[in-house]
Design a protein around this motif. Structure first.
Motif, PDB file in Angstrom:
ATOM      1  N   ARG A  86     -61.966 -10.678  -0.526  1.00 62.12           N
ATOM      2  CA  ARG A  86     -61.933 -12.289  -0.605  1.00 62.12           C
ATOM      3  C   ARG A  86     -62.078 -12.973   0.491  1.00 62.12           C
ATOM      4  O   ARG A  86     -62.607 -14.015   0.360  1.00 62.12           O
ATOM      5  N   ALA A  87     -61.677 -12.280   1.528  1.00 65.44           N
ATOM      6  CA  ALA A  87     -61.892 -13.423   2.786  1.00 65.44           C
ATOM      7  C   ALA A  87     -63.381 -13.524   3.307  1.00 65.44           C
ATOM      8  O   ALA A  87     -63.831 -14.337   3.578  1.00 65.44           O
ATOM      9  N   LEU A  88     -64.029 -12.230   2.975  1.00 67.35           N
ATOM     10  CA  LEU A  88     -65.489 -12.418   3.240  1.00 67.35           C
ATOM     11  C   LEU A  88     -66.183 -13.461   2.430  1.00 67.35           C
ATOM     12  O   LEU A  88     -66.882 -14.108   2.779  1.00 67.35           O
ATOM     13  N   ALA A  89     -65.591 -13.449   1.066  1.00 71.06           N
ATOM     14  CA  ALA A  89     -66.365 -14.477   0.123  1.00 71.06           C
ATOM     15  C   ALA A  89     -66.063 -15.701   0.491  1.00 71.06           C
ATOM     16  O   ALA A  89     -66.991 -16.716   0.285  1.00 71.06           O
ATOM     17  N   ALA A  90     -64.830 -16.016   1.229  1.00 71.58           N
ATOM     18  CA  ALA A  90     -64.335 -17.335   1.489  1.00 71.58           C
ATOM     19  C   ALA A  90     -65.048 -18.015   2.837  1.00 71.58           C
ATOM     20  O   ALA A  90     -64.899 -19.049   3.117  1.00 71.58           O
ATOM     21  N   SER A  91     -65.902 -16.978   3.399  1.00 70.42           N
ATOM     22  CA  SER A  91     -66.362 -17.349   4.734  1.00 70.42           C
ATOM     23  C   SER A  91     -67.343 -17.917   4.483  1.00 70.42           C
ATOM     24  O   SER A  91     -68.327 -17.703   3.710  1.00 70.42           O
ATOM     25  N   GLY A  92     -68.305 -18.630   5.757  1.00 73.00           N
ATOM     26  CA  GLY A  92     -69.549 -19.202   5.524  1.00 73.00           C
ATOM     27  C   GLY A  92     -70.534 -18.275   5.999  1.00 73.00           C
ATOM     28  O   GLY A  92     -71.628 -18.165   5.337  1.00 73.00           O
ATOM     29  N   THR A  93     -70.242 -17.489   7.236  1.00 72.41           N
ATOM     30  CA  THR A  93     -71.440 -16.735   7.605  1.00 72.41           C
ATOM     31  C   THR A  93     -70.586 -15.221   8.093  1.00 72.41           C
ATOM     32  O   THR A  93     -69.631 -15.284   8.921  1.00 72.41           O
ATOM     33  N   TRP A  94     -71.478 -13.948   7.669  1.00 67.83           N
ATOM     34  CA  TRP A  94     -70.814 -12.892   8.442  1.00 67.83           C
ATOM     35  C   TRP A  94     -71.543 -12.629   9.648  1.00 67.83           C
ATOM     36  O   TRP A  94     -72.714 -12.878   9.789  1.00 67.83           O
ATOM     37  N   VAL A  95     -70.721 -12.047  10.639  1.00 63.60           N
ATOM     38  CA  VAL A  95     -71.329 -12.056  12.007  1.00 63.60           C
ATOM     39  C   VAL A  95     -70.685 -10.593  12.346  1.00 63.60           C
ATOM     40  O   VAL A  95     -69.789 -10.043  12.147  1.00 63.60           O
ATOM     41  N   ARG A  96     -71.443  -9.864  13.273  1.00 63.47           N
ATOM     42  CA  ARG A  96     -71.348  -8.606  13.662  1.00 63.47           C
ATOM     43  C   ARG A  96     -71.538  -8.269  15.337  1.00 63.47           C
ATOM     44  O   ARG A  96     -72.349  -9.154  15.817  1.00 63.47           O
ATOM     45  N   ILE A  97     -71.033  -7.473  15.797  1.00 66.64           N
ATOM     46  CA  ILE A  97     -71.358  -7.367  17.246  1.00 66.64           C
ATOM     47  C   ILE A  97     -72.247  -6.100  17.065  1.00 66.64           C
ATOM     48  O   ILE A  97     -71.847  -4.762  16.507  1.00 66.64           O
ATOM     49  N   PRO A  98     -73.403  -5.862  17.390  1.00 68.94           N
ATOM     50  CA  PRO A  98     -74.174  -4.912  17.560  1.00 68.94           C
ATOM     51  C   PRO A  98     -73.636  -3.604  18.262  1.00 68.94           C
ATOM     52  O   PRO A  98     -73.294  -3.621  19.311  1.00 68.94           O
ATOM     53  N   THR A 151     -66.876 -24.138  10.844  1.00 62.27           N
ATOM     54  CA  THR A 151     -67.675 -22.982  10.275  1.00 62.27           C
ATOM     55  C   THR A 151     -66.934 -21.909  10.586  1.00 62.27           C
ATOM     56  O   THR A 151     -66.432 -21.463  11.682  1.00 62.27           O
ATOM     57  N   LEU A 152     -66.748 -21.193   9.357  1.00 64.09           N
ATOM     58  CA  LEU A 152     -65.835 -19.839   9.290  1.00 64.09           C
ATOM     59  C   LEU A 152     -66.761 -18.767   9.588  1.00 64.09           C
ATOM     60  O   LEU A 152     -67.964 -18.523   8.702  1.00 64.09           O
ATOM     61  N   LEU A 153     -66.567 -18.109  10.713  1.00 62.12           N
ATOM     62  CA  LEU A 153     -67.196 -16.926  10.875  1.00 62.12           C
ATOM     63  C   LEU A 153     -66.673 -15.573  10.649  1.00 62.12           C
ATOM     64  O   LEU A 153     -65.553 -15.410  11.368  1.00 62.12           O
TER      65      LEU A 153
END
Length: 272
Positions: A232-244, A194-196
């Protein structure tokens, strides 16, 4: 047993591996082409040897000969003994740790080979600051990440600064380069990961909400300092994640963010 050779000429050709160490562009071209890297300081030299890198030579000030005696006795390579002033003229800086070694690089494994046995990997895009590379490798080793994959334009993990900042952790975490970007990310997905994508974008999900430590195979994507992951990398990932973030801080240095994210990804996994 290595030969101890005292050298008093900074132009001696035997010192070629150590010339111009502060010239980043020169060393970035020379070292991979000549199949070498420089290990600096007693601990890093020892860790490089323990990781199976062959020594080409060592450059020591006289006071370090006794400390490095066991390494000298085991090394099949020559050991050049120089005074600190000459070492500075050759390398371009004051060698505070008094010991340098030129080590032979190993062939890099393939990304597919690394992914076959890993469960937690780091994928870096365009991280070209050697200090950040070293810090990320050190955190990856400490927090139990299995491997690192680099985009074609990432900095060299075996550059002297990266090795030094990582305290030799670049020797203990397997890494490979993806041949193409971002197309090479398909290899990661095909291996069951899974690409995060780690990003401060407010549309990203908080890391703890995604619970990456419960996922079977995770590839955490990190971008360069400042610019972050490309579209491009963000589009290729499965899910975007962040540190609050709190107190109006919008993001962390990529090295600090990596450490926080690695802990979230590996929490509860046994480490060695």
């Amino acid at each position: 047993m290595a030969d101890l050779v005292t050298i008093d000429d900074p132009d001696d050709p035997r010192l070629h591996d150590y010339t111009g160490l502060t010239d980043v562009e020169l060393r970035r071209r020379r070292e991979p082409a000549e199949g070498l890297f420089i290990a600096e300081g007693e601990k890093v030299i020892r860790r490089a040897g323990e990781a199976g890198y062959a020594m080409r030579s060592m450059l020591l000030s006289a006071k370090w000969v006794a400390t490095m005696r066991d390494v000298i006795d085991d090394a099949p390579a020559p050991v050049y003994v120089v005074d600190p002033e000459l070492a500075e003229r050759v390398t371009g800086y004051h060698v505070h740790r008094g010991a340098l070694a030129s080590m032979q690089r190993k062939p890099l494994p393939t990304a597919a080979g690394i992914l076959a046995t890993a469960r937690r990997v780091v994928v870096m895009e365009s991280v070209n600051d050697h200090t950040n590379i070293g810090a990320i490798f050190r955190s990856a080793a400490a927090l139990g990440m299995d491997a690192v994959l680099l985009s074609p334009d990432c900095a060299d993990p075996l550059y002297r600064r990266s090795v030094k900042v990582s305290m030799g952790a670049v020797f203990s975490v397997p890494y490979a380069r993806l041949d193409t970007w971002p197309a090479g990310l398909a290899t990661v997905g095909e291996a069951g990961f899974t690409l995060l994508a780690l990003t401060p974008d407010e549309r990203a999900e908080p890391l703890d909400a995604v619970a990456p430590h419960r996922m079977d195979r995770v590839a955490l994507m990190l971008g360069a300092e400042g610019s972050g992951l490309s579209q491009r990398a963000l589009a290729a990932s499965g899910t975007w994640v962040r540190i609050p973030m709190s107190h109006g801080v919008d993001s962390l240095n990529v090295g600090a963010a990596a450490a926080v994210a690695f802990y979230a990804v590996t929490a509860g996994r046994p480490t060695e």
